[in-house]
Motif scaffolding. Structure first.
Motif, short mmCIF file in Angstrom:
data_model
loop_
_atom_site.label_atom_id
_atom_site.label_comp_id
_atom_site.label_asym_id
_atom_site.label_seq_id
_atom_site.Cartn_x
_atom_site.Cartn_y
_atom_site.Cartn_z
N HIS A 170 33.62 58.40 34.69
CA HIS A 170 33.09 57.71 33.42
C HIS A 170 31.88 57.17 33.75
N GLY A 171 30.78 57.34 32.64
CA GLY A 171 29.55 56.69 32.85
C GLY A 171 29.24 56.67 31.32
N PHE A 172 27.54 56.17 31.21
CA PHE A 172 27.12 56.11 30.03
C PHE A 172 25.60 55.74 30.34
N LYS A 225 40.66 53.63 30.32
CA LYS A 225 39.81 53.04 29.72
C LYS A 225 39.55 53.01 28.04
N HIS A 282 32.10 56.97 37.56
CA HIS A 282 33.05 56.28 38.20
C HIS A 282 34.31 56.38 37.89
N GLU A 314 37.45 52.72 44.77
CA GLU A 314 36.46 53.37 43.79
C GLU A 314 35.73 54.49 44.38
N ASN A 316 36.41 44.29 30.45
CA ASN A 316 35.04 44.19 30.96
C ASN A 316 34.06 44.08 30.14
N TYR A 363 34.87 47.24 27.63
CA TYR A 363 36.06 48.25 27.71
C TYR A 363 37.31 47.55 28.19
N ARG A 367 24.82 53.87 34.19
CA ARG A 367 25.89 53.39 35.04
C ARG A 367 26.87 54.66 34.99
N TYR A 385 40.37 45.59 38.69
CA TYR A 385 39.50 46.10 39.76
C TYR A 385 40.05 46.32 41.10
C1 LIG Z 1 33.72 47.25 37.65
C2 LIG Z 1 33.85 45.81 38.29
C3 LIG Z 1 32.71 45.37 39.00
N1 LIG Z 1 32.87 44.20 39.37
C4 LIG Z 1 31.53 43.54 40.12
C5 LIG Z 1 31.29 44.38 41.44
C6 LIG Z 1 29.80 44.24 41.33
O1 LIG Z 1 29.18 43.09 42.12
C7 LIG Z 1 29.27 44.08 40.05
C8 LIG Z 1 28.64 45.34 39.35
O2 LIG Z 1 29.57 46.49 39.67
P1 LIG Z 1 29.27 47.88 39.29
O3 LIG Z 1 27.77 47.93 39.99
O4 LIG Z 1 30.23 48.85 39.89
O5 LIG Z 1 29.09 47.80 37.70
P2 LIG Z 1 28.99 49.46 37.00
O6 LIG Z 1 28.35 50.24 37.55
O7 LIG Z 1 28.62 48.75 35.59
O8 LIG Z 1 30.43 49.66 37.09
C9 LIG Z 1 31.28 50.24 36.15
O9 LIG Z 1 30.29 51.42 35.40
C10 LIG Z 1 31.39 52.69 34.97
C11 LIG Z 1 30.69 52.74 33.52
C12 LIG Z 1 32.81 52.16 34.71
O10 LIG Z 1 33.33 52.90 34.02
C13 LIG Z 1 33.40 51.45 35.54
O11 LIG Z 1 34.20 50.70 34.65
C14 LIG Z 1 32.57 50.61 36.49
O12 LIG Z 1 32.72 51.27 37.82
O13 LIG Z 1 30.51 43.63 39.30
C15 LIG Z 1 33.79 43.29 39.31
O14 LIG Z 1 33.97 42.10 39.49
N2 LIG Z 1 35.02 43.76 38.48
C16 LIG Z 1 34.89 45.03 38.16
O15 LIG Z 1 35.82 45.62 37.51
#
Ligand SMILES: Cc1cn([C@H]2C[C@H](O)[C@@H](COP(=O)(O)OP(=O)(O)O[C@H]3O[C@H](C)C(=O)[C@H](O)[C@H]3O)O2)c(=O)[nH]c1=O
Length: 180
Positions: free
Chosen positions: A118-120, A71, A61, A142, A48, A131, A58, A137
């Motif tokens: 996990h977050g950052f 990860k 999660h 989730e 990703n 990562y 973020r 996914y």
């Molecule tokens: C995680 C993921 C998301 N998506 C799509 C779903 C949503 O439409 C869009 C944004 O997803 P999200 O808002 O969940 O993205 P983050 O907030 O960056 O989520 C990540 O943030 C923290 C830091 C994490 O460790 C996880 O890997 C992951 O949860 O991407 C996908 O198509 N595939 C994926 O593997």
């Protein structure tokens, strides 16, 4: 490639050997053999990448079993304060967190085992967060923890982050029922 371990079992920081010269720099960003030797285990099936400007948070999660993910995280540009929370019920460090600055100039990485949220925080504009994951996914699996839950006592380095609506309503540690 050197490895640093923490009080929280299973978490590993990877410090790759960087070869600098007049053109720039080179380093190996992944080595299955070297990393397995260091306790970084798993079948890596999905990569990703996200881009965040300074002040974005973020997380926190995870994906629940059987879709749980380990990860291996790093930044290719910018800097991030990476935060992981141990949510393994039988762990002596349950609820404790580890924060590590991931710096694209130090090329360091962090291994986040299964059983952690996990977050950052993006510490600079245009922070490219990369990562590897050991499972695909699975949105139906989730889960998460509220980033600013006082019980977690995490200093994210930002007080008024840019954060998704989804992340603002995640449960606190007290409200949460860990699937690990
Ligand atoms: C995680 C993921 C998301 N998506 C799509 C779903 C949503 O439409 C869009 C944004 O997803 P999200 O808002 O969940 O993205 P983050 O907030 O960056 O989520 C990540 O943030 C923290 C830091 C994490 O460790 C996880 O890997 C992951 O949860 O991407 C996908 O198509 N595939 C994926 O593997």
């Amino acid at each position: 490639m050197e490895f640093k371990y923490f009080d929280i079992p299973g978490v590993v920081e990877v410090l790759p050997r960087v070869f600098g010269d007049a053109r720039g720099a080179f380093f190996e960003s992944f080595s299955a053999q070297r990393m397995q030797e260091a306790g970084i285990v798993g079948e890596w099936v999905q990569d990703n990448q996200s881009r965040s400007d300074r002040g974005v948070v973020r997380g926190l999660h995870f994906q629940a079993p059987p879709y749980a993910q380990a990860k291996l995280v790093r930044v290719a540009a910018g800097r991030a304060l990476d935060v992981i929370v141990d949510i393994r019920r039988d762990s002596p460090t349950y609820g404790r967190h580890q924060a590590v600055v991931l710096d694209s100039e130090r090329y360091n990485m962090l291994y986040v085992p299964v059983g952690f949220a996990h977050g950052f925080t993006a510490l600079e504009d245009n922070t490219l967060f990369l990562y590897k994951c050991t499972n695909y996914y699975a949105p139906q699996a989730e889960g998460g923890l509220l980033w600013n839950d006082l019980a977690l006592n995490i200093d994210w380095g930002v007080h008024n982050p840019t954060i998704s609506a989804k992340d603002q309503v995640l449960p606190t540690l007290a409200e949460f029922n860990s699937p690990f």
